[in-house]
Design a protein around this motif. Sequence first.
Motif, mmCIF file in Angstrom:
data_model
loop_
_atom_site.group_PDB
_atom_site.id
_atom_site.type_symbol
_atom_site.label_atom_id
_atom_site.label_comp_id
_atom_site.label_asym_id
_atom_site.label_seq_id
_atom_site.Cartn_x
_atom_site.Cartn_y
_atom_site.Cartn_z
ATOM 1 N N ARG A 162 0.815 -1.218 0.000
ATOM 2 C CA ARG A 162 0.000 0.000 0.000
ATOM 3 C C ARG A 162 0.848 1.267 0.000
ATOM 4 O O ARG A 162 0.362 2.340 -0.369
ATOM 5 C CB ARG A 162 -0.943 0.005 1.209
ATOM 6 N N SER A 163 2.113 1.180 0.406
ATOM 7 C CA SER A 163 2.993 2.354 0.437
ATOM 8 C C SER A 163 4.009 2.335 -0.699
ATOM 9 O O SER A 163 5.045 2.997 -0.621
ATOM 10 C CB SER A 163 3.729 2.416 1.791
ATOM 11 N N THR A 168 0.192 3.659 -6.748
ATOM 12 C CA THR A 168 -0.753 3.655 -5.637
ATOM 13 C C THR A 168 -1.708 2.474 -5.767
ATOM 14 O O THR A 168 -1.787 1.816 -6.810
ATOM 15 C CB THR A 168 -1.567 4.957 -5.626
ATOM 16 N N SER A 169 -2.455 2.245 -4.722
ATOM 17 C CA SER A 169 -3.446 1.166 -4.762
ATOM 18 C C SER A 169 -4.505 1.438 -5.824
ATOM 19 O O SER A 169 -4.946 0.526 -6.538
ATOM 20 C CB SER A 169 -4.102 1.000 -3.388
#
Length: 217
Positions: A162-163, A168-169
């Motif tokens: 997620r980071s 990005t997601s």
Amino acid sequence: MSEQAMQTREITGDGVVATVTGPDRPTGLVVLAHGAGGDRNAPILVALAGSLTGIGLAVARIDLPYRQQRPKGPPSPSRAAVDRDGIAAACTVLREQVPGPLILGGHSYGGRQASMLVAENPEFADGLLLTSYPLHPPGKPERMRTEHLPGITIPTVIVHGRSDAFGTSDEMAAAATLFGGPVHVVEVDKADHSLRPERSGVAALTAAAVAQYLLPG
């Protein structure tokens, strides 16, 4: 059923450098390529191998051709096709040695090259496993690396932190819709591009997704 003993062997020859680990009677094979800064002993590949062998698969961690030529340094963009040829050679050699389905994949750069290979030649693998797929260079979302994704028709599992600065997601979810075959995305909390295998639980999450989405029922 009694637990099978694990065996590890090294393969060198025909352009292939690999460490193969698995049970005595594996049910399939996973071929994993490393990221741009690593080699076949990268922590994420070692962690994935540990979990994937636990579900009965043999795992081949390979050195890409550029890493076979020099122990350090990044790959050359002009020779990416040579790295894909190296992945193809590993699939050809290892498929003859292990029965069952072949799942191809890798981390970051290695996964990207694997995905490009199967987009052009889907016969090389029965499934695709991408960890930390580098959607774009950090901070440059306008430079998406998605042109070939519609050509991927085999089932795919994407494992994404997620980071992760490489996507990005939301960007990964959008990219997943571009694939020409079924895709399942595994989101890993508190994990960046490295996926932090020592503490994120990514290896177990990946093995569970592979068992559910990439192996015969």
